[in-house]
Design an enzyme around this catalytic site. Structure first.
Site, mmCIF file in Angstrom:
data_model
loop_
_atom_site.group_PDB
_atom_site.id
_atom_site.type_symbol
_atom_site.label_atom_id
_atom_site.label_comp_id
_atom_site.label_asym_id
_atom_site.label_seq_id
_atom_site.Cartn_x
_atom_site.Cartn_y
_atom_site.Cartn_z
ATOM 1 N N CYS A 40 0.821 -1.221 0.000
ATOM 2 C CA CYS A 40 0.000 0.000 0.000
ATOM 3 C C CYS A 40 0.852 1.268 0.000
ATOM 4 C CB CYS A 40 -0.920 -0.014 1.227
ATOM 5 S SG CYS A 40 -1.846 1.509 1.419
ATOM 6 N N GLY A 159 -15.773 2.558 -6.448
ATOM 7 C CA GLY A 159 -14.835 3.303 -7.271
ATOM 8 C C GLY A 159 -13.461 3.477 -6.651
ATOM 9 N N ALA A 160 -13.271 3.019 -5.420
ATOM 10 C CA ALA A 160 -11.953 3.183 -4.798
ATOM 11 C C ALA A 160 -10.978 2.174 -5.376
ATOM 12 C CB ALA A 160 -12.055 3.002 -3.288
ATOM 13 N N HIS A 164 -6.830 1.546 1.599
ATOM 14 C CA HIS A 164 -6.445 2.427 2.706
ATOM 15 C C HIS A 164 -7.368 3.666 2.712
ATOM 16 C CE1 HIS A 164 -2.883 3.688 5.322
ATOM 17 N NE2 HIS A 164 -3.804 4.633 5.453
ATOM 18 N N HIS A 166 -9.263 6.796 2.407
ATOM 19 C CA HIS A 166 -8.901 8.104 1.862
ATOM 20 C C HIS A 166 -10.109 8.760 1.205
ATOM 21 C CE1 HIS A 166 -8.672 5.523 -1.705
ATOM 22 N NE2 HIS A 166 -8.815 6.620 -2.432
ATOM 23 N N HIS A 240 -28.383 27.474 9.418
ATOM 24 C CA HIS A 240 -28.124 27.734 8.006
ATOM 25 C C HIS A 240 -26.688 28.172 7.735
ATOM 26 C CE1 HIS A 240 -29.035 28.800 3.885
ATOM 27 N NE2 HIS A 240 -28.275 29.867 4.077
ATOM 28 N N GLU A 309 -33.534 3.193 -15.345
ATOM 29 C CA GLU A 309 -33.110 4.544 -15.024
ATOM 30 C C GLU A 309 -32.426 5.229 -16.206
ATOM 31 O OE1 GLU A 309 -31.055 3.528 -11.482
ATOM 32 O OE2 GLU A 309 -32.962 3.124 -10.529
HETATM 33 ZN ZN LIG Z 1 -2.166 1.296 3.702
HETATM 34 ZN ZN LIG Z 2 -30.697 26.731 5.098
#
Ligand SMILES: [Zn+2]
Ligand SMILES: [Zn+2]
Ligand SMILES: [Zn+2]
Length: 333
Positions: A40, A159-160, A164, A166, A240, A309
């Site tokens: 890694c 998608g990683a 590790h 991140h 807000h 979809e």
């Molecule tokens: Zn690592």
């Molecule tokens: Zn707001």
């Protein structure tokens, strides 16, 4: 009876097909794939395998680009966009184009290869949020950038490419469509009612409680009324604010606490699903302070009917947000 629901912010319609109500055990959840630590490049001692760091937390005073860090931010080795150069590029007739300007950075959230955002301590998660803020404030100085996208793909299928823990940051010369849709919807609501639509949603959701997953002094985690995906969860500050990077200190602490709890609930309910996490915040050069409201969206990766979809533009969600909120509330954390 399936139900069509309209998202109050973007006006997007979704189909909640709750007649075939799906429980967590019915889902084909895409799970996190664990990869060995010995190669890694994000582990301490292998700093030479990444580009030089642009930011790090080193409370022991250790030197940059060596071990001893608690968190590191480095440029992505294979960036989607490049920092150098100007924006101008001639289009092609009626087709616009722009140079691929942007910064693409990786936030290595912890030196510990085995931890996830859900299993990190609250203080560690808060440190990650502060790193987001630091990098936004720094990159904002570059006037070519109009938006900074912060996201996390947890698990290979989301998608990683590295296990590790991140997150990623991409500074863009344009505002992405999904933020644009929210801003346009929020602006319309503000012109009609002179109120922030997110604040209105929060008020109604807190009063009803049906879709609330968790509420703290600062942050509300809820299942939106018209979610695109099963167990789609939003975390919003109660007070807000348009920009994540301008949030008061206590909101980062509050967000860290609720985020840890929400991710733990999802891990237990769906057995450690892969997920995407996205920070939605106001673009830099636009005056949206009164009506845009920053938030975090967490979207677990569960199997769904993609063909319909793509063909119709509608999302079909087999789990109602009321059901999902109930399941997540019932998880003991
Ligand atoms: Zn690592
Ligand atoms: Zn707001
Ligand atoms: Zn959003």
């Amino acid at each position: 009876m399936p139900e069509l629901r309209k998202d109050p912010i973007t006006g997007r319609w979704v189909i909640i097909s709750n007649e075939r109500q799906k429980r967590p055990s019915d889902f084909q959840v895409e799970r996190v794939v664990r990869i060995a630590a010995d190669q890694c490049p994000f582990c301490p001692g292998r700093e030479a395998l990444t580009p030089r760091e642009v930011f790090a937390n080193r409370s022991n005073g250790s030197a940059p680009n060596g071990p001893g860090w608690e968190l590191r931010v480095v440029p992505n080795k294979f960036p989607a966009l490049k920092v150098e150069g100007g924006l101008e590029r001639e289009g092609e007739g009626m087709f616009d184009r722009m140079n691929g300007i942007g910064a693409h950075e990786v936030i290595i959230e912890t030196p510990d290869h085995s931890k996830t955002l859900a299993t990190m301590g609250e203080a560690e998660i808060e440190r990650v949020l502060w790193a987001f803020r630091e990098r936004i404030l720094d990159l904002k100085k570059d006037i070519r950038f109009r938006y900074i996208l912060i996201f996390k793909n947890q698990g290979a299928v989301a998608g990683a490419t590295l296990e590790h823990s991140h997150s990623q940051l991409i500074a863009l010369p344009i505002v992405p469509d999904f933020v644009r849709d929210e801003i346009d919807g929020a602006r319309q609501h503000f012109f009609a009612k002179e109120r922030c639509v997110f604040c209105d949603v929060l008020r109604q959701e807190i009063a009803s409680g049906r879709r609330i997953v968790q509420e703290s002094a600062d942050i509300v985690a809820l299942e939106p009324y018209a979610p695109r995906f099963p167990f789609e969860t939003w975390l919003l500050p109660k007070v807000h604010g348009a920009r994540f990077e301008d949030a008061p200190r206590h909101e980062y602490a509050g967000l860290a606490r609720v985020l840890k709890s929400v991710l733990t609930r999802l891990d237990r309910a769906l057995e450690q699903p892969a997920y995407n996490l996205i920070v939605h915040s106001a673009p830099f050069s636009e005056e949206v302070r009164d009506f845009y409201h920053w938030h975090v969206e967490v979207i677990p990766k569960v199997a769904r009917m993609a063909g319909f979809e793509w063909g119709t533009g509608f999302y079909i969600n087999p789990t109602s947000p009321e059901e999902a909120a109930q399941v997540l509330r019932d998880v003991r954390v």
